[in-house]
Each structure stands twice: as C-alpha cells, then as structure tokens.
Scaffold this active site. Structure first.
Site, PDB file in Angstrom:
ATOM      1  N   CYS A   4       0.845  -1.193   0.000  1.00 40.24           N
ATOM      2  CA  CYS A   4       0.000   0.000   0.000  1.00 40.24           C
ATOM      3  C   CYS A   4       0.891   1.258   0.000  1.00 40.24           C
ATOM      4  O   CYS A   4       1.586   1.516  -0.972  1.00 40.24           O
ATOM      5  CB  CYS A   4      -0.959  -0.048   1.190  1.00 40.24           C
ATOM      6  SG  CYS A   4      -2.160   1.290   1.262  1.00 40.24           S
ATOM      7  N   ASP A  28      -9.280  -3.484  -7.081  1.00 41.48           N
ATOM      8  CA  ASP A  28      -8.830  -2.400  -6.200  1.00 41.48           C
ATOM      9  C   ASP A  28      -9.524  -1.106  -6.612  1.00 41.48           C
ATOM     10  O   ASP A  28      -9.276  -0.567  -7.691  1.00 41.48           O
ATOM     11  CB  ASP A  28      -7.315  -2.243  -6.303  1.00 41.48           C
ATOM     12  CG  ASP A  28      -6.720  -1.364  -5.222  1.00 41.48           C
ATOM     13  OD1 ASP A  28      -7.422  -0.450  -4.745  1.00 41.48           O
ATOM     14  OD2 ASP A  28      -5.561  -1.595  -4.849  1.00 41.48           O
ATOM     15  N   HIS A  30      -7.735  -4.342  -2.987  1.00 45.73           N
ATOM     16  CA  HIS A  30      -6.598  -3.782  -2.272  1.00 45.73           C
ATOM     17  C   HIS A  30      -6.254  -4.670  -1.067  1.00 45.73           C
ATOM     18  O   HIS A  30      -7.101  -5.359  -0.521  1.00 45.73           O
ATOM     19  CB  HIS A  30      -6.946  -2.369  -1.807  1.00 45.73           C
ATOM     20  CG  HIS A  30      -5.751  -1.553  -1.419  1.00 45.73           C
ATOM     21  ND1 HIS A  30      -4.837  -1.098  -2.344  1.00 45.73           N
ATOM     22  CD2 HIS A  30      -5.314  -1.120  -0.206  1.00 45.73           C
ATOM     23  CE1 HIS A  30      -3.902  -0.406  -1.730  1.00 45.73           C
ATOM     24  NE2 HIS A  30      -4.166  -0.412  -0.425  1.00 45.73           N
TER      25      HIS A  30
END
Length: 293
Positions: free
Chosen positions: A172, A229, A261
């Site tokens: 991330c 995502d 994600h």
C-alpha cells in the site's frame, strides 16, 4: 519457486480463537499488535512465523539526531546476508509487517522494517483511517523517507548485510515507496511493490510519483496489484506501464482478477489467500532472478 506446501510449512497459520478481545491486538511497540484503524483483525487467517533460528527484534538507527525504530530479523549468527527492506502500510510496523520480515529471515535474508512515521506520530493511536492519514501519513515528506531508508541501508552494511544484494518490498503506502526508493537508490537490485499508488497530483511533500520516475528507473520492479482495487485504477497501471516502456528497468505487473486492495494482508478481511501466496512466491522468484538471494 516454493510450492504451496513449502509456504505453509515455512510460516504456519496461527489458530487464534475468534473470541480474542480485539483490544489485545492493539499495542504501541514496533512489530507488535495492530493499529486501531486496521480493525477488525481476522484472527482465523493470520499467519505466524516463529523466531526459531533467528535474531529478531527492534534496533534503533539514528538519522540526523532522530532515533528510528527498525524491526530486524535475520538468521542467527550469519553475516554477508542479502538485504531486504520491508516497507509498511499506513498502519506502521505492526505484527503483520514484522511477520513478513521473519518470513524473509527464514529464507536467509537480513530483513529490515523501519518505522517511517516516527516523527509524525504513532499510527496505532488513531481510531480510523481518515484521521490516521490526515494527522500522520499526509505529513511525511518523501525526502525524509528516502533519508531514513538510506540510513537503514548503511546500518545493514555495517551489521552483517551484503548491500550489493539489496531488495525492497512494500505494501500500500509502502508499495509506492518501493517504486520511489528504487529510483532514489540505484544500488537497489530488485523490488516488489504490492498495490502501491502510481499516480497523483504533486505536493510539496511528495513532488513526484512513480509514474513520474518510471522512464528513468533502472531497478526491475514487480508490481503486484488487484483488478478489484477501487483505489488504484487499471488506467493508472496502464499509465505506469506506458511510462516504464520508455526506460530500461524491465519492470512488470501481475494483476490478480479476484483481488482488491490489501490482498496480502492476512489479518484483514481483504486477504485473498491464493493470490497472496502466489504473489509471495513471485516476489521470491523475482528477487532470485535479479541476484538478491
């Protein structure tokens, strides 16, 4: 490349009770517990890697008078080790990130996960993601992160690491940093960026983004992303791919059709076991292919 049985044998699943009080997961120590904003923790899917045969724990690296905590894991008593930087999500260096470091250490790496938010605040203290981003993450300058990582690499070189075999991986927020640090430090031999942001408007603290440095990038980066995502569009991946094609880094993407994600985060509801395991094996193979082993 390890098969699934080898992976399961290496890290083993923790069989924590679903009834564990979530507050027991919230700690302030580096490499322990989880941030409040990361809740709920999915105890039934968490992976736990032991420290048998390892030297593991927190070391302090001083950067311009600031002590930066770094979770370190490595094979006990070994030197001349390949080095991997493990860069956290917005939640800081919590138990999952420390576990990833131990997974690398079990495979012979000196793994280092620095707490890069130490000057701006403690990620574990914020009750939700919005406040955490506003009060801590958005205040972290890229230049500060690059400097901290340079210091961590120097520490590795002085403490048993072979920085001629240097890799980086991140998740991330840390996925974006994986791209950025690889452009900053040409000594990085390989990187694996897990669902890190690729495009964005320039700001004083983040004047460039991965798409801006792609054409000049030399380090080969493996991008591990999810088709579902909602925060990282396929258009941005296409933009990044086009920008990379103008350079020579031989970077590539693997996009997982069934993942969104944070599909590697085994402690969160977003975890997709099959894709996380496949991504991990691809990461290891990528490092090996590029001489970081």
């Amino acid at each position: 490349m390890q098969n699934q049985q080898d992976f399961d044998s290496l890290v083993g699943k923790s069989k924590l009770s679903d009834g564990v009080d979530r507050r027991t997961f919230i700690q302030t120590a580096v490499g322990v517990g989880f941030a409040a904003a990361a809740m709920p923790v999915m105890a039934q899917t968490m992976i736990k890697t032991d420290t048998v045969g390892l030297t593991a724990g927190v070391v302090m690296v001083e950067v311009n008078g600031q002590k930066v905590p770094v979770y370190r894991a490595q094979p006990e008593g070994k030197t001349n080790l390949p080095v991997v930087l493990v860069i956290s999500e917005i939640f800081g260096v919590h138990e999952h990130i420390a576990d990833v470091a131990r997974r690398f250490a079990k495979l012979g790496y000196l793994a280092l996960a620095p707490e890069l938010f130490v000057r701006q605040g403690d990620p574990s203290k914020y009750p939700n993601i919005g406040e955490l981003i506003k009060e801590v993450v958005s205040k972290v300058p890229d230049a500060q992160v690059m400097s901290d990582l340079d210091a961590v690499v120097a520490w590795a070189k002085a403490n048993g690491g072979n920085t001629n075999k240097l890799a980086i991986t991140g998740f991330c927020w840390g996925g974006r940093i994986t791209w950025m640090y690889s452009a900053h430090n040409p000594n990085v031999k390989a990187g694996a960026a897990w669902y890190g942001r690729l495009v964005g408007d320039p700001t004083p603290l983040s004047p460039t983004n991965p798409v801006d440095i792609a054409a000049g990038l030399k380090t080969p980066i493996l991008g591990l992303y999810g088709l579902k995502d909602t925060g990282i569009s396929q258009e941005s991946i296409a933009q990044m791919t086009a920008a990379l094609s103008k350079g020579s880094s031989k970077s590539t993407f693997k996009v997982y059709a069934d993942s969104g994600h944070a599909f590697h985060a085994d402690y969160r509801p977003s975890y997709v076991e099959a894709d996380a395991k496949d991504g991990w094996m691809r990461c290891l193979a990528w490092f090996k292919e590029n001489g970081v082993v």
